[in-house]
Design a protein around this motif. Structure first.
Motif, mmCIF file in Angstrom:
data_model
loop_
_atom_site.group_PDB
_atom_site.id
_atom_site.type_symbol
_atom_site.label_atom_id
_atom_site.label_comp_id
_atom_site.label_asym_id
_atom_site.label_seq_id
_atom_site.Cartn_x
_atom_site.Cartn_y
_atom_site.Cartn_z
ATOM 1 N N UNK A 131 42.212 44.958 32.751
ATOM 2 C CA UNK A 131 41.248 45.814 32.055
ATOM 3 C C UNK A 131 40.148 46.237 33.015
ATOM 4 N N UNK A 132 39.853 47.537 33.004
ATOM 5 C CA UNK A 132 38.776 48.096 33.818
ATOM 6 C C UNK A 132 37.671 48.592 32.895
ATOM 7 N N UNK A 133 36.424 48.321 33.284
ATOM 8 C CA UNK A 133 35.295 48.788 32.483
ATOM 9 C C UNK A 133 34.856 50.182 32.862
ATOM 10 N N UNK A 134 35.774 51.033 33.297
ATOM 11 C CA UNK A 134 35.464 52.390 33.719
ATOM 12 C C UNK A 134 36.523 52.895 34.675
ATOM 13 N N UNK A 135 36.173 53.927 35.444
ATOM 14 C CA UNK A 135 37.103 54.481 36.417
ATOM 15 C C UNK A 135 37.288 53.507 37.585
ATOM 16 N N UNK A 136 38.337 53.728 38.346
ATOM 17 C CA UNK A 136 38.573 52.929 39.547
ATOM 18 C C UNK A 136 37.608 53.421 40.612
ATOM 19 N N UNK A 137 36.415 52.785 40.636
ATOM 20 C CA UNK A 137 35.342 53.234 41.514
ATOM 21 C C UNK A 137 34.360 52.092 41.736
ATOM 22 N N UNK A 138 33.542 52.241 42.767
ATOM 23 C CA UNK A 138 32.534 51.232 43.065
ATOM 24 C C UNK A 138 31.622 51.044 41.856
ATOM 25 N N UNK A 139 31.354 49.789 41.518
ATOM 26 C CA UNK A 139 30.500 49.456 40.387
ATOM 27 C C UNK A 139 31.243 49.081 39.125
ATOM 28 N N UNK A 140 32.527 49.391 39.061
ATOM 29 C CA UNK A 140 33.312 49.095 37.860
ATOM 30 C C UNK A 140 33.662 47.613 37.808
ATOM 31 N N UNK A 141 33.478 47.013 36.649
ATOM 32 C CA UNK A 141 33.873 45.625 36.437
ATOM 33 C C UNK A 141 35.323 45.578 35.966
ATOM 34 N N UNK A 142 35.986 44.460 36.280
ATOM 35 C CA UNK A 142 37.391 44.334 35.913
ATOM 36 C C UNK A 142 37.726 42.897 35.567
ATOM 37 N N UNK A 143 38.788 42.746 34.781
ATOM 38 C CA UNK A 143 39.343 41.429 34.476
ATOM 39 C C UNK A 143 40.863 41.557 34.422
ATOM 40 N N UNK A 144 41.520 40.479 34.804
ATOM 41 C CA UNK A 144 42.973 40.409 34.701
ATOM 42 C C UNK A 144 43.358 38.988 34.336
ATOM 43 N N UNK A 145 44.476 38.853 33.607
ATOM 44 C CA UNK A 145 44.848 37.509 33.163
ATOM 45 C C UNK A 145 46.328 37.410 32.861
ATOM 46 N N UNK A 146 46.825 36.145 32.903
ATOM 47 C CA UNK A 146 48.152 35.767 32.420
ATOM 48 C C UNK A 146 47.951 34.797 31.258
ATOM 49 N N UNK A 147 48.709 34.973 30.194
ATOM 50 C CA UNK A 147 48.666 34.026 29.075
ATOM 51 C C UNK A 147 50.073 33.818 28.542
ATOM 52 N N UNK A 148 50.423 32.549 28.312
ATOM 53 C CA UNK A 148 51.714 32.194 27.720
ATOM 54 C C UNK A 148 51.548 30.969 26.844
ATOM 55 N N UNK A 149 52.254 30.977 25.714
ATOM 56 C CA UNK A 149 52.318 29.815 24.830
ATOM 57 C C UNK A 149 50.930 29.283 24.497
ATOM 58 N N UNK A 150 50.016 30.226 24.232
ATOM 59 C CA UNK A 150 48.686 29.870 23.769
ATOM 60 C C UNK A 150 47.682 29.527 24.838
ATOM 61 N N UNK A 151 48.049 29.641 26.123
ATOM 62 C CA UNK A 151 47.144 29.266 27.210
ATOM 63 C C UNK A 151 46.949 30.449 28.159
ATOM 64 N N UNK A 152 45.681 30.809 28.398
ATOM 65 C CA UNK A 152 45.361 31.768 29.454
ATOM 66 C C UNK A 152 45.190 30.964 30.737
#
Length: 273
Positions: A131-152
């Motif tokens: 997930x990006x909090x805006x365009x792919x540019x300087x200043x944008x916040x981001x998060x990425x994750x893996x989750x399986x069987x109830x666990x991130x």
């Protein structure tokens, strides 16, 4: 049923196909440019831990590192993007430097089955989010994750802080083990194949990320066993790749059986804690 002017001719889609109809769609899909937005984090961990997860004849590259990728893949053709990930350790085979994936979470069944059966990739169905909090540019916040069987169990978070020069087109190597468990529960049907996969990559956007990698305990995806000792860096990019692979040699079953558990979840009634 296919109707013609004079007859009714059945077409049974589970029936045998003609040579003209036979296609390996996984090879087709990986043989054309597919663009993805990818977070890549590289970190160093303990040398003995990397050595412990590598089956022979692979050995650890130096320094001992983990390559963690969380991607959103756009296959085009009006299909929605899907999530794809890799948790791999640096490895070397016969002087060729690459990586060996311990797990490759994917968000769709099609992306799992094709890669496992064709290349031996250790893929599993999972929730893979970028997930990006805006365009792919300087200043944008981001998060990425893996989750399986109830666990991130994996998370990357941070902020884009710098646009980087684009690298030259290059080739990245990955090593996989291709095998099928025997129906009697004893080893494999045949000696496993060691697969070399070459990915020809090109990049059209590249940024440095200031962030962190979080690994959480999971009974079924124990990536936390390889802790972050030093974060080398995090980047986010728009990249495409063309993938080709080949079985380069057969390996003794007794060398690989101890590592086969890495790609399977023990969810059976007789499973042990």
């Amino acid at each position: 049923m296919e109707r013609t002017r004079d007859t009714v001719s059945p077409r049974i889609r589970y029936g045998a196909r003609t040579p003209e109809q036979l296609r390996n769609r996984e090879v087709e899909a990986t043989s054309v440019d597919t663009w993805a937005t990818s977070i890549v984090a590289i970190y160093e961990t303990d040398p003995e831990l990397v050595a412990a997860v590598l089956p022979p004849p692979l050995v650890a590259s130096t320094p001992e590192h983990v390559r963690l990728t969380i991607a959103r893949v756009d296959v085009g053709r009006r299909l929605p993007p899907f999530g794809a990930g890799t948790f791999a350790v640096g490895a070397v085979h016969d002087g060729l430097v690459g990586d060996y994936a311990l797990t490759m979470p994917m968000s769709t069944e099609q992306s799992v089955i094709g890669g496992r059966e064709t290349f031996g990739e250790p893929k599993k169905i999972a929730e893979v989010r970028l997930a990006l909090g805006g365009d792919l540019a300087v200043g944008t916040r981001l998060t990425g994750s893996f989750a399986r069987l109830g666990v991130t169990y994996v998370e990357i978070s941070g902020q884009i802080v710098e646009e980087l020069p684009l690298p030259a087109d290059g080739v990245r190597t990955s090593f996989y083990l291709k095998f099928q468990p025997a129906p009697d529960g004893k080893g494999f049907d045949d000696d496993p194949g060691l697969v070399h996969v070459q990915r020809r990559e090109k990049t059209r956007k590249l940024f440095r990320v200031d962030g962190e990698v979080i690994l959480r305990e999971s009974q079924f995806d124990p990536v936390a066993d390889l802790p972050v000792r030093r974060l080398v860096g995090i980047e986010i990019a728009e990249r495409s790749s063309i993938q080709t692979g080949a079985v380069v040699r057969r390996l003794p079953q007794e060398d690989i059986v101890p590592f086969a558990h890495q790609r399977y979840d023990d969810l059976s009634p007789v499973g042990e804690e």
